[in-house]
Design an enzyme around this catalytic site. Structure first.
Site, short mmCIF file in Angstrom:
data_model
loop_
_atom_site.label_atom_id
_atom_site.label_comp_id
_atom_site.label_asym_id
_atom_site.label_seq_id
_atom_site.Cartn_x
_atom_site.Cartn_y
_atom_site.Cartn_z
N TYR A 144 -1.40 -1.18 10.37
CA TYR A 144 -1.49 -1.41 8.93
C TYR A 144 -0.26 -0.85 8.23
CZ TYR A 144 -3.48 -1.22 4.18
OH TYR A 144 -3.72 -1.36 2.84
N SER A 197 0.85 -1.19 0.00
CA SER A 197 0.00 0.00 0.00
C SER A 197 0.89 1.23 0.00
CB SER A 197 -0.88 0.01 1.26
OG SER A 197 -1.49 1.28 1.45
#
Length: 259
Positions: free
Chosen positions: A162, A149
């Site tokens: 995350y 990401s």
């Protein structure tokens, strides 16, 4: 070899984790169109069966199968790879896509939340890569595509766990590429920004939130899942035969400056 052949996945068997919805489902459709045969992996067997049917509608001659697996359980990962490679079958490409996020301010993150995210997004991705990588190294051929990401590269309000996991995926990609390159196994990474999926639709339905995202994206829009297919096909195919250890940001230019 002409350009069409370079980007073709005909004759390649592709395993996709997290294939039952969102990005994984979209990639399954796209890689089926590119000629790949598919091994679909996710926890929800019923939804996987639906994706199988969708892929058969896209291409009648496709060889597609699916396996229910909790990526957080290494033994299930081992069993899934073993079952899917019986009778001489092999995995030519692994798309390590399964992941999740629990959006929590850093001061409120619990041990359970931290462990769940790291076990799914980083630990699970590694053990899938390791199991498939064993066979690729033995076969002296293969391509692994990890999905990270933009949040693994720049600081975003995606949550600290995350971000840590996705940053780990980027660095894991580099180390695996270094170790397995001598065995002709390529390992690369795709790092998306905001794409319209079931996991992001509530956030993107908020005009204020969407406006902030778009304002920080040079192309002034969020992505559509279909726009991840091309980069994935490139990294899976012979078109990228001299590319390894690379992270490809598919982000509308957002990572140029971040938040």
């Amino acid at each position: 070899m002409d350009a069409g052949q370079m980007f073709s996945l005909v004759g390649k068997r592709v395993m996709i984790t997290g294939a039952s919805r969102g990005i994984g489902r979209g990639l399954a459709h796209g890689l089926a169109r590119a000629g790949g045969d598919l091994v679909l992996v996710a926890r929800d067997k019923k939804t996987l069966a639906q994706v199988e049917d969708e892929c058969r509608e896209i291409r009648a001659d496709i060889d597609v199968s699916s396996y229910s697996c909790n990526i957080r359980e290494p033994e299930q990962v081992r069993q899934t790879v073993a079952e899917s490679t019986k009778n001489g079958k092999r995995i030519d490409v692994l798309v390590n896509n399964a992941g999740l996020n629990i959006r929590t301010p850093a001061l409120e993150v619990t041990e359970e939340q931290w462990q769940t995210i790291l076990d799914t997004d980083l630990r699970g991705a590694f053990f899938f890569a390791q199991e498939v990588g064993r066979q690729m190294v033995a076969n002296q051929s293969g391509s692994i595509i990890n999905v990270s990401s933009v949040g693994g590269h720049v600081a975003l309000r995606t949550g600290v766990a995350y971000a840590a996991a996705k940053a780990g995926v980027i660095q894991m990609t580099k180390v695996l590429a270094l170790e397995w390159g001598r065995d002709k196994v390529r390992v690369n990474c795709i790092a998306p920004w905001y794409f319209r999926t079931p996991l992001t639709e509530k956030l993107l339905d908020d005009p204020a939130y969407l406006g902030e995202i778009v304002a920080r994206t040079p192309l002034r829009r969020v992505g559509e899942v279909a726009e991840l297919v091309g980069p994935t096909v490139f990294l899976a195919s012979d078109a990228s035969s001299y590319v390894t250890g690379h992270t490809l940001f598919v982000d509308g230019g957002m990572s140029i400056y971040g938040f």
